[in-house]
Every structure is written in structure tokens, then in C-alpha cells.
Design an enzyme around this catalytic site. Structure first.
Site, PDB file in Angstrom:
ATOM      1  N   TYR A 220       0.815  -1.227   0.000  1.00  0.00           N
ATOM      2  CA  TYR A 220       0.000   0.000   0.000  1.00  0.00           C
ATOM      3  C   TYR A 220       0.845   1.273   0.000  1.00  0.00           C
ATOM      4  O   TYR A 220       0.304   2.365   0.007  1.00  0.00           O
ATOM      5  CB  TYR A 220      -1.004   0.011   1.161  1.00  0.00           C
ATOM      6  N   LYS A 221       2.169   1.118  -0.008  1.00  0.00           N
ATOM      7  CA  LYS A 221       3.008   2.313  -0.057  1.00  0.00           C
ATOM      8  C   LYS A 221       3.417   2.558  -1.508  1.00  0.00           C
ATOM      9  O   LYS A 221       2.603   3.013  -2.312  1.00  0.00           O
ATOM     10  CB  LYS A 221       4.241   2.149   0.831  1.00  0.00           C
TER      11      LYS A 221
END
Ligand SMILES: Cc1ncc(COP(=O)(O)O)c(C=O)c1O
Ligand SMILES: Nc1ccccc1C(=O)C[C@H](N)C(=O)O
Length: 394
Positions: A220-221
Site C-alpha cells: 500500500y506504499k
């Protein structure tokens, strides 16, 4: 330096990754928090809508096979693999990073030789890694020693089963020396387990080339998979036959639909799976990975370092001397994809920056964190962030 805004325009002009920015949903805020939650690629909502309305709504149970839901963890793992420098068949997507840390640490202890009852952990790691390593140590009868990452090569010894190290320090942005630490662990007969949350998608990792044993990371980064997107687990091919998962759910069984009460692990990386994957998030991630088509991690790294250098120059130009202190190493080989600036009132400074349209984050106790995602961060963003920072702290 000459006018930062003009410099930024010139740098953006010759940036080969500039067209990739158009693939993301952005607005006029300066978003420097992709190291916490990556921005949304514009095509993902339509894909997720299709998964919901057609694959789930119309095909229902048939989608496990016909829409490729069942095999998504391995398929998505293979999409992530090139970004990690991993050949196919060694990465599986699913669960959270925390859960994968547990699988990797316990799996490594179970693979370590007799008499190896010590786990070393990078003391500056993101806290979840330390919490899980401590529990894994208690469960396996090991002792846990937390050390600075730089001490791990010296401290690893005949009792060391593994070391768990963060590739990039989430707070300072320091890049730990993966090749050297991995080689030192191997010299000591121990396994190297890396957490790649802050490096995958931001810089070349080269897991296979450096002989890393196990690795985990989130998506999710810098991989822009969305909030809570599935994490991943890497198990080096040579170790897979010996990987004895502490969470042997039915998805990791050799014949999952055989419903055999006796457990028999699947061959290969599938044995890193646990239970039913979170398909909506998994397929949002799969779609999000399309933005990497035609993009090299080397180009991303070069731009990331250029953004960091330029940000530091702009901070020097705009922020009164001594007002903030850079805690990120300036040397390229020791830097991830963020710049962290310490100042006593960092919490209130970040609140004000966000109010003025510059989104970074505050990390306890005194760190302002600015993350650069080369796929969509522009040099103009970076110049504006430094200018607004100068206004806020000036
Ligand atoms: C290095 C590192 N490990 C683990 C995590 C978190 O793991 P999880 O996705 O399980 O919350 C983060 C960030 O949240 C992180 O930066
Ligand atoms: N997963 C999150 C959920 C909510 C807020 C932040 C996070 C983060 O990922 C923090 C990140 N790991 C960090 O390095 O600070």
C-alpha cells in the site's frame, strides 16, 4: 541557488517518468505521503467495479476458477517479483506484513540448524516487526536480541538462527546495507529476513542476486495497492521445500479441495498462503501494478535520489538555518526514498503543513517525514513543499 521554482520546471521538463504521473488521481495538494499510503491509479476504480458487479455479482462462485480468483496470490506475487529482483515462483501475495513477518521468522527458526536459538532484530524497525519477533521468539524457545542494524553483521554468531532487518528505516529513511548484512549472516550460518515495506517500488532490491532467504513487505506504499492491500512473502526457491509454515491453512495444502484432515504442504511458494485471500483488495492491487508497465526500478531510483537532493537544496534555500535537522543520510547509498527532518515542534508543524496543502507525516517524537514516489512526485511538488515549510517554521 537560482530560483527553485524555475529549477523545478527544468527538472520536470526532462523527467522521463513524468508521463506516469498522469496515471494517478491527484489534486493540487502536494502529496508526500506515498510512503504511508500510495495514491490511487486512475484505472483501478473501474477494475474494482467490474470485479464487484460482474465477477462477484454475476459469476458468483464460478469466479474462483473462471476469474482466476483462486490463483491470484501466486499470480500477483509474480507481478511483484520483478520489482524485488526475484525470479517467478518465489513471492506470494496475501495477509498483512505483520502476519508475514510471523510466517517468515518462525519459518526461519524452523529451518535453522540445531543449537541456533537466537533471533536478532533491527532495533529501529517499525514496531510491529519487533512485537511479532518477540512473540515468535517466545513461541519457539529462542531469545530475541534487538540491535542497531549496523551491529547485526558483527553480533551474528553460531547461535543465531536469523536476523530480521528493515531495508529502509521508516523514521530516518536510512537504507540498510542489504548485500553486506545478508552476506555476514550467511557467513555466520544464519538466515536473513528482510522487511521491504519502505524499499520495494522505490529502489532496486535484488533479492535473488544477494541470496536473501526470506522477505516480506506491504503493497500500500510505493506499490499503490490501496489501504490494507495484501502484503507479500518471499521465500528463496532453494529453501521452499524446507519452509514449514507456522500458519498452515488449507490454502497452503497440496490438495486444498481434498479436505483431508491430515496436512500436507503444497510445493513451492503456495505453502506461504494461509486462508481465503481478500479478493477485492488483491485484484485492486493487481490492477494497480499496471502502472509499472514499461517503468524500470532503476529509473525510479535515479529520480527518487534526484527528488531528495533537490528537496534538501530547497530546504536550505527556504528554511532558516538551524530550524530543522536532517536525520536522513545525505549519501545516496544510505538513503531510501524519503527525507526526514527533525524539529522540536514537528507535530504542530506537520498539522500546519497539511492545512496549507503539503501532506507529509509526523513520526513520534520529533520527525517530519516527506516521502517521494517517483511515479507521481514532481520536482515542482518538492520545491513547493520546501517553500511552504519555510513559511510555516520561519
Ligand atoms: C517496515 C514496516 N513493517 C510493517 C508495517 C506494517 O505492517 P502491517 O501492514 O501489518 O500493518 C509498516 C507500516 O505500516 C512498516 O513500515
Ligand atoms: N498502514 C498504515 C495505516 C494507517 C496509518 C499509517 C500506516 C502505515 O503504513 C505507516 C507506515 N508503515 C509508516 O512507516 O509510518
Amino acid at each position: 541557488m537560482s530560483d527553485p521554482a524555475e529549477r523545478a520546471a527544468a527538472l520536470d521538463e526532462k523527467d522521463e517518468l513524468r508521463p506516469v504521473r498522469e496515471k494517478f488521481v491527484l489534486d493540487d495538494t502536494v502529496y508526500l505521503d506515498g510512503n504511508s499510503l500510495g495514491a490511487l491509479p486512475g484505472h483501478v476504480p473501474a477494475r474494482v467495479a467490474d470485479v464487484i458487479t460482474r465477477e462477484w455479482g454475476e459469476l458468483r462462485i464460478r469466479s474462483w476458477e473462471e476469474s482466476g480468483w483462486w490463483t491470484a496470490p501466486e499470480r500477483v506475487g509474480d507481478r511483484i517479483a520483478p520489482l524485488l529482483g526475484a525470479a517467478p515462483g518465489q513471492v506470494v501475495a496475501g495477509d498483512s506484513t505483520s502476519v508475514n513477518v510471523f510466517k517468515a521468522v518462525v519459518g526461519a527458526v524452523r529451518m535453522a540448524g540445531a543449537g541456533r536459538d537466537e533471533i536478532l532484530a533491527d532495533e529501529a524497525s517499525f514496531p510491529t516487526d519487533g512485537y511479532i519477533a518477540e512473540s515468535a521468539a517466545r513461541m519457539t524457545g529462542c531469545t530475541l536480541r534487538a540491535l542497531p542494524a549496523a551491529r547485526i553483521p558483527v553480533e551474528a554468531g553460531p547461535r543465531t538462527a536469523l536476523a530480521l532487518v528493515n531495508h529502509v528505516d521508516y523514521r530516518t529513511g536510512r537504507l540498510n546495507d542489504l548485500p553486506a548484512v545478508t552476506a555476514a549472516l550467511h557467513d555466520a550460518g544464519a538466515l536473513a529476513v528482510w522487511d521491504l515495506c519502505h524499499s520495494a517500488g522505490a529502489l532496486p532490491v535484488r533479492l535473488d542476486a544477494h541470496g536473501v532467504d526470506l522477505a516480506v513487505g506491504c503493497t500500500y506504499k510505493y506499490l499503490n495497492g490501496g489501504p490494507g492491500a495484501p502484503a507479500y512473502l518471499y521465500v528463496r526457491e532453494e529453501l521452499q521445500a524446507r519452509f514449514d509454515s507456522p500458519l498452515p491453512g488449507w490454502n497452503s495444502h497440496a490438495v486444498p479441495f481434498g479436505m483431508d484432515p491430515a496436512y500436507a504442504p503444497a510445493d513451492g511458494i503456495i505453502r506461504g498462503r494461509v486462508g481465503t485471500p481478500d479478493i477485492l483488495s488483491m485484484l485492486a492491487l493487481e490492477a494497480a501494478l499496471d502502472v509499472w508497465d514499461g517503468v524500470s526500478v532503476e529509473a525510479v531510483r535515479a529520480k527518487s535520489l534526484a527528488l531528495g537532493d533537490f528537496f534538501l537544496e530547497c530546504v536550505d534555500a527556504y528554511v532558516p538555518e538551524g530550524r530543522v535537522r536532517c536525520v536522513t543520510p545525505r549519501e545516496h547509498p544510505q538513503r531510501g526514498s524519503q527525507i526526514a527532518l527533525a524539529c522540536a515542534d514537528a507535530g504542530t508543524v506537520m498539522t500546519e503543513l497539511i492545512r496549507r496543502g503539503v501532506v507529509g507525516d509526523f513520526r513520534h517524537p520529533d520527525v517530519l517525514r516527506f516521502g517521494f514516489t517517483p511515479l507521481y512526485t514532481s520536482f515542482a511538488d518538492v520545491a513547493r513543499a520546501a517553500r511552504v515549510l519555510g513559511e510555516v517554521v520561519g
